[in-house]
Design an enzyme around this catalytic site. Structure first.
Site, short mmCIF file in Angstrom:
data_model
loop_
_atom_site.label_atom_id
_atom_site.label_comp_id
_atom_site.label_asym_id
_atom_site.label_seq_id
_atom_site.Cartn_x
_atom_site.Cartn_y
_atom_site.Cartn_z
N PHE A 67 -23.60 -34.16 32.17
CA PHE A 67 -23.07 -33.34 31.08
C PHE A 67 -21.87 -33.96 30.38
CE2 PHE A 67 -22.10 -31.44 35.25
CZ PHE A 67 -20.73 -31.68 35.33
N CYS A 70 -22.63 -35.82 27.03
CA CYS A 70 -23.14 -35.12 25.85
C CYS A 70 -22.33 -33.88 25.47
CB CYS A 70 -24.61 -34.76 26.05
SG CYS A 70 -24.96 -33.80 27.53
N HIS A 71 -21.39 -33.49 26.29
CA HIS A 71 -20.61 -32.26 26.04
C HIS A 71 -19.14 -32.55 26.29
CE1 HIS A 71 -19.07 -28.14 26.87
NE2 HIS A 71 -20.02 -27.77 26.03
N PHE A 72 -18.45 -33.02 25.43
CA PHE A 72 -18.71 -33.43 24.04
C PHE A 72 -18.44 -34.92 23.94
CE2 PHE A 72 -17.36 -29.00 23.89
CZ PHE A 72 -18.34 -28.42 23.11
N VAL A 77 -16.23 -32.51 28.79
CA VAL A 77 -15.87 -31.35 29.59
C VAL A 77 -17.16 -30.73 30.15
CG1 VAL A 77 -15.86 -29.81 27.58
CG2 VAL A 77 -14.55 -29.18 29.61
#
Length: 172
Positions: A67, A70-72, A77
């Site tokens: 994650f 891609c976040h962010f 985070v």
């Protein structure tokens, strides 16, 4: 008969995802990237703040977790919804640990508060689940309060996490 240990390894949790831990009728955990814990370190039936059960689990954090990429982009985070889902996962796992059968489904949550975040430089996320009510009749459902901690600091709280077990999810 369910193997009611107080702790479970990553391998045990992955076996749950394949339907091997609680038998054919027991609730599986998610598999792969959606399994949001590496181990369960404590699971007791008569403990917790309401004396209806307590679960504590951990997730090791490293910058390579899926994650963060891609976040962010440029501001990595862990999505807060993944911490919430982890708490629901643990409520369902506990119901299976008690001998409940069916497929777990999140039924709701009272209130969720975010007061911190999980960043790539964190070391460990801890989930604490305190059961308030457990129904083990025709309806199988758990209601619990939960906390998510990062490196020992509480960053999310949730009240009235609800999970039910359903033998037939087509009518859900």
């Amino acid at each position: 008969m369910v193997d009611k240990r107080e702790s479970y390894t990553k391998e045990d949790l992955e076996a749950s995802g394949r339907g091997e831990l609680f038998g054919a009728g027991g609730p599986p955990l998610p598999a792969g990237n959606m399994l949001m814990m590496d181990r369960i370190v404590k699971m007791i039936e008569d403990g917790g703040s309401h004396n209806k059960g307590y679960v504590e689990a951990e997730l090791d954090i490293n910058p390579d977790l899926w994650f963060f990429g891609c976040h962010f982009i440029g501001d990595p985070v862990m999505p807060g919804c993944l911490g919430l889902d982890a708490m629901w996962q643990l409520v369902g796992f506990y119901l299976g640990w008690l001998g409940g059968e069916g497929k777990g489904r999140a039924l709701g949550v009272g209130e969720v508060k975010f007061t911190g975040q999980v960043l790539p430089d964190a070391k460990k996320v801890t989930y604490r689940i305190n059961f308030k009510r457990v129904i083990m009749r025709k309806l199988i459902m758990g209601v619990a309060d939960g906390e998510v901690l990062v490196d020992g600091k509480v960053i999310y709280t949730a009240t009235d996490l609800k999970v039910g077990l359903f033998k037939d999810t087509n009518a859900f």
